[in-house]
Design a protein around this motif. Structure first.
Motif, PDB file in Angstrom:
ATOM      1  N   ARG A  56      15.109   6.423  -1.894  1.00 25.42           N
ATOM      2  CA  ARG A  56      13.867   6.483  -1.116  1.00 25.42           C
ATOM      3  C   ARG A  56      13.036   7.701  -1.511  1.00 25.42           C
ATOM      4  N   SER A  57      13.669   8.862  -1.634  1.00 22.84           N
ATOM      5  CA  SER A  57      12.915  10.066  -1.968  1.00 22.84           C
ATOM      6  C   SER A  57      12.440  10.053  -3.419  1.00 22.84           C
ATOM      7  N   VAL A  58      13.239   9.492  -4.351  1.00 21.45           N
ATOM      8  CA  VAL A  58      12.795   9.374  -5.742  1.00 21.45           C
ATOM      9  C   VAL A  58      11.577   8.465  -5.817  1.00 21.45           C
ATOM     10  N   SER A  59      11.649   7.339  -5.107  1.00 19.83           N
ATOM     11  CA  SER A  59      10.551   6.379  -5.128  1.00 19.83           C
ATOM     12  C   SER A  59       9.278   6.966  -4.532  1.00 19.83           C
ATOM     13  N   GLU A  60       9.394   7.573  -3.345  1.00 21.63           N
ATOM     14  CA  GLU A  60       8.213   8.047  -2.615  1.00 21.63           C
ATOM     15  C   GLU A  60       7.722   9.407  -3.096  1.00 21.63           C
ATOM     16  N   LEU A  61       8.645  10.359  -3.291  1.00 19.14           N
ATOM     17  CA  LEU A  61       8.259  11.751  -3.505  1.00 19.14           C
ATOM     18  C   LEU A  61       8.204  12.173  -4.970  1.00 19.14           C
ATOM     19  N   ILE A  62       8.879  11.445  -5.843  1.00 19.89           N
ATOM     20  CA  ILE A  62       8.871  11.828  -7.251  1.00 19.89           C
ATOM     21  C   ILE A  62       8.073  10.825  -8.087  1.00 19.89           C
ATOM     22  N   ILE A  63       8.487   9.562  -8.081  1.00 22.52           N
ATOM     23  CA  ILE A  63       7.751   8.563  -8.857  1.00 22.52           C
ATOM     24  C   ILE A  63       6.382   8.300  -8.231  1.00 22.52           C
ATOM     25  N   GLY A  64       6.378   8.045  -6.920  1.00 22.60           N
ATOM     26  CA  GLY A  64       5.123   7.734  -6.236  1.00 22.60           C
ATOM     27  C   GLY A  64       4.102   8.850  -6.368  1.00 22.60           C
ATOM     28  N   LEU A  65       4.509  10.078  -6.018  1.00 25.70           N
ATOM     29  CA  LEU A  65       3.586  11.208  -6.116  1.00 25.70           C
ATOM     30  C   LEU A  65       3.311  11.592  -7.570  1.00 25.70           C
ATOM     31  N   GLY A  66       4.273  11.273  -8.448  1.00 22.53           N
ATOM     32  CA  GLY A  66       4.055  11.539  -9.864  1.00 22.53           C
ATOM     33  C   GLY A  66       2.930  10.702 -10.455  1.00 22.53           C
ATOM     34  N   LEU A  67       2.633   9.582  -9.810  1.00 22.55           N
ATOM     35  CA  LEU A  67       1.551   8.712 -10.276  1.00 22.55           C
ATOM     36  C   LEU A  67       0.170   9.179  -9.821  1.00 22.55           C
ATOM     37  N   VAL A  68       0.146  10.182  -8.935  1.00 19.56           N
ATOM     38  CA  VAL A  68      -1.127  10.612  -8.355  1.00 19.56           C
ATOM     39  C   VAL A  68      -2.102  11.075  -9.432  1.00 19.56           C
ATOM     40  N   ARG A  69      -1.603  11.864 -10.370  1.00 26.61           N
ATOM     41  CA  ARG A  69      -2.497  12.385 -11.412  1.00 26.61           C
ATOM     42  C   ARG A  69      -3.112  11.248 -12.225  1.00 26.61           C
ATOM     43  N   LEU A  70      -2.314  10.211 -12.470  1.00 29.17           N
ATOM     44  CA  LEU A  70      -2.828   9.059 -13.206  1.00 29.17           C
ATOM     45  C   LEU A  70      -3.815   8.262 -12.356  1.00 29.17           C
ATOM     46  N   LEU A  71      -3.451   8.026 -11.100  1.00 27.53           N
ATOM     47  CA  LEU A  71      -4.308   7.251 -10.206  1.00 27.53           C
ATOM     48  C   LEU A  71      -5.604   7.982  -9.885  1.00 27.53           C
ATOM     49  N   ARG A  72      -5.558   9.323  -9.962  1.00 31.89           N
ATOM     50  CA  ARG A  72      -6.747  10.121  -9.644  1.00 31.89           C
ATOM     51  C   ARG A  72      -7.908   9.808 -10.592  1.00 31.89           C
ATOM     52  N   LYS A  73      -7.581   9.266 -11.759  1.00 33.63           N
ATOM     53  CA  LYS A  73      -8.613   8.934 -12.734  1.00 33.63           C
ATOM     54  C   LYS A  73      -9.412   7.694 -12.322  1.00 33.63           C
ATOM     55  N   CYS A  74      -8.802   6.848 -11.507  1.00 35.48           N
ATOM     56  CA  CYS A  74      -9.483   5.613 -11.125  1.00 35.48           C
ATOM     57  C   CYS A  74      -9.604   5.426  -9.617  1.00 35.48           C
ATOM     58  N   MET A  75      -9.007   6.328  -8.843  1.00 39.28           N
ATOM     59  CA  MET A  75      -9.060   6.214  -7.389  1.00 39.28           C
ATOM     60  C   MET A  75      -9.416   7.568  -6.776  1.00 39.28           C
ATOM     61  N   SER A  76     -10.156   7.526  -5.682  1.00 39.60           N
ATOM     62  CA  SER A  76     -10.473   8.756  -4.950  1.00 39.60           C
ATOM     63  C   SER A  76      -9.331   9.088  -3.996  1.00 39.60           C
ATOM     64  N   GLU A  77      -9.363  10.288  -3.416  1.00 39.79           N
ATOM     65  CA  GLU A  77      -8.357  10.669  -2.430  1.00 39.79           C
ATOM     66  C   GLU A  77      -8.365   9.716  -1.245  1.00 39.79           C
ATOM     67  N   ARG A  78      -9.547   9.272  -0.860  1.00 37.50           N
ATOM     68  CA  ARG A  78      -9.672   8.368   0.287  1.00 37.50           C
ATOM     69  C   ARG A  78      -9.044   7.014  -0.004  1.00 37.50           C
ATOM     70  N   GLN A  79      -9.236   6.515  -1.216  1.00 36.85           N
ATOM     71  CA  GLN A  79      -8.641   5.230  -1.602  1.00 36.85           C
ATOM     72  C   GLN A  79      -7.122   5.322  -1.672  1.00 36.85           C
ATOM     73  N   MET A  80      -6.615   6.453  -2.183  1.00 38.02           N
ATOM     74  CA  MET A  80      -5.161   6.632  -2.240  1.00 38.02           C
ATOM     75  C   MET A  80      -4.578   6.781  -0.834  1.00 38.02           C
ATOM     76  N   LEU A  81      -5.334   7.411   0.048  1.00 36.63           N
ATOM     77  CA  LEU A  81      -4.913   7.537   1.439  1.00 36.63           C
ATOM     78  C   LEU A  81      -4.794   6.159   2.084  1.00 36.63           C
ATOM     79  N   PHE A  82      -5.780   5.309   1.835  1.00 37.69           N
ATOM     80  CA  PHE A  82      -5.787   3.952   2.386  1.00 37.69           C
ATOM     81  C   PHE A  82      -4.620   3.137   1.820  1.00 37.69           C
TER      82      PHE A  82
END
Length: 472
Positions: free
Chosen positions: A312-338
């Motif tokens: 659960r923690s690998v999925s949510e806190l490492i892999i999931g959050l690790g994708l933030v930098r990549l997703l930041r290129k196509c999604m805003s903070e508000r979209q990621m929050l949603f």
């Protein structure tokens, strides 16, 4: 015309040195010790209640685990779960109330006397808690004596106080925008590393060394964290006027964001409410899921529970959050929050209806983005807060987290204890409802923010037309 963020960022971030990276080592170690001690104390409490009921050994997955609700063994399982959940609720009450006050004060103090003091206090509380638990396990005290270290840990601010100081540290060293968002996410990922390692190793520690040496291991890591803080450079340059301000004023500094009239107050209120609704399930589920998986129809061992926590923690806190930098290129903070809130709803929906091991292990996959709300909301709030008020803002937000942790933990344990004999997934379903309400608030925030932006743009266009007409 300067934007709100440009005005707020009038002070440049401090230069980050190699020694500042010690902060992330300390975060990982602190969270390891914290989570490992929580796993040990929860399973020890369950074992202690079994011992008082003259139930020897752990539940056998093959022979004793049964879904037949008419057997005396099944009824005894439910009673042991109910009593342990009740104890756990009392423990969180003893911890959360003093933590609520301390996190507000320490957060504001750190803006004056430095971030390191705000880091040291929670570490000392954790050291006391682990020491008391070790003595309690060795002497086989009644589990209600453990309410004492819960209370002392609360006075020290608990883990939320430590995270508050770490986030303030990060805000001092980063500039608003992608840099600060990534900095906050990096803190969350480091937390995930500590949580993952604790979940994997705690089960094996309990199985092969017993409860006592497991607690001693947690204590040793906490002491090491305290030693490392000696080498961590301070980021607060000015330490003046600490005594000249009353403690009531420090308290006010952290809540002024929500009560002081201003153009951003509605943002603080909506985001804080969404944050609270996101925290309640995250904190509340931790202990309840251990009871949930220890018993029928799963009857998992401490090792298997540890591996699930790690997944659960690998999925949510490492892999999931690790994708933030990549997703930041196509999604805003508000979209990621949603999107993160939708992912959390899916997690709890699946967990509340799970009937076998496969469904349980699929929940981290569904909830891979479920941890996004916390760092995204922190980043959005940090963006509308002056740098010399970051500690006060994070202190107030941490107080909200402490309150939400109290409500989430107490309600989760009481609800689970009272409904376990009816339907064991009720508590998980209620967590999903919390995230649904948060989703509604986030939608209101995004809609209102867009409307205000459009009004501002229309006014600016109108002003430009008037100036142009005057020049003509």
């Amino acid at each position: 015309m300067a934007s709100n963020e440009e005005k707020i960022e009038s002070l440049p971030p401090l230069k980050m040195t190699r020694q500042h990276y010690l902060l992330y080592v300390m975060i990982a170690l602190f969270m390891y010790s914290t989570v490992c001690s929580v796993v040990v104390e929860t399973q020890y409490a369950y074992y202690a209640v079994q011992r008082e009921r003259n139930v020897t050994g752990s539940v056998s997955r093959d022979t004793s685990c049964t879904a037949n609700k008419s057997t005396s063994q099944y009824l005894l399982q439910q009673e042991i779960q109910r009593e342990t959940a009740q104890w756990n609720a009392y423990g969180h009450i003893a911890s959360a109330f003093p933590a609520l006050i301390m996190t507000i004060l320490v957060g504001s103090w750190s803006d004056k006397i430095g971030r390191r003091v705000a880091l040291i206090i929670p570490i000392l509380g954790l050291i006391f808690k682990c020491s008391f638990l070790a003595i309690s396990v060795q002497l086989e005290w009644n589990i209600y004596y453990l309410l004492i270290p819960f209370f002392v840990d609360g006075i020290a601010g608990t883990s939320v106080g430590f995270i508050c100081a770490a986030l303030s540290f990060t805000a001092d060293l980063t500039k608003y925008g992608k840099t600060r968002t990534f900095g906050i996410v990096l803190v969350e990922m480091t937390l995930g590393l500590g949580v993952t390692t604790a979940n994997i190793t705690s089960g094996y520690l309990i199985r092969y060394t017993g409860f006592l040496y497991s607690v001693v291991a947690c204590l040793s890591v906490a002491i090491l964290t305290l030693i490392l803080i000696i080498f961590l450079p301070e980021t607060v340059q000015s330490k003046k006027n600490f005594q000249s301000v009353s403690q009531i004023q420090y308290f006010k500094n952290s809540i002024n964001f929500y009560i002081h009239k201003g153009p951003s107050r509605w943002k603080y209120i909506i985001l804080a409410a969404s944050f609270s609704l996101s925290v309640m399930p995250t904190i509340g589920r931790n202990n309840v899921q251990i009871f949930y998986l220890l018993n029928s129809p799963y009857c998992w061992s401490s090792v298997l529970i540890g591996w699930f926590g790690a997944a659960r923690s690998v999925s949510e806190l490492i892999i999931g959050l690790g994708l933030v930098r990549l997703l930041r290129k196509c999604m805003s903070e508000r979209q990621m929050l949603f999107a993160g809130t939708l992912s959390a709803i899916g997690y709890y929906t699946l967990m509340s209806t799970a009937v076998n091991d496969i469904m349980v292990f699929l929940t981290p996959v569904v909830g891979i983005m479920s941890h996004y709300p916390k760092p995204m909301i922190r980043s959005l709030l940090s963006a509308i807060t002056a740098r010399d008020e970051q500690g006060a803002m994070f202190g107030g937000l941490t107080a909200i987290e402490s309150t939400s942790a109290l409500l989430g933990s107490v309600l989760a344990n009481f609800i689970y204890g009272e409904t376990v004999a009816i339907y064991r997934g009720i508590a998980m379903a209620i967590f999903g409802v919390c995230h649904f309400i948060a989703l509604c608030l986030i939608s209101v925030f995004i809609f209102r923010e867009k409307r205000e932006k459009k009004i501002t743009e229309d006014v600016n266009v109108g002003d430009e037309k008037i100036i142009y007409a005057i020049k003509m």
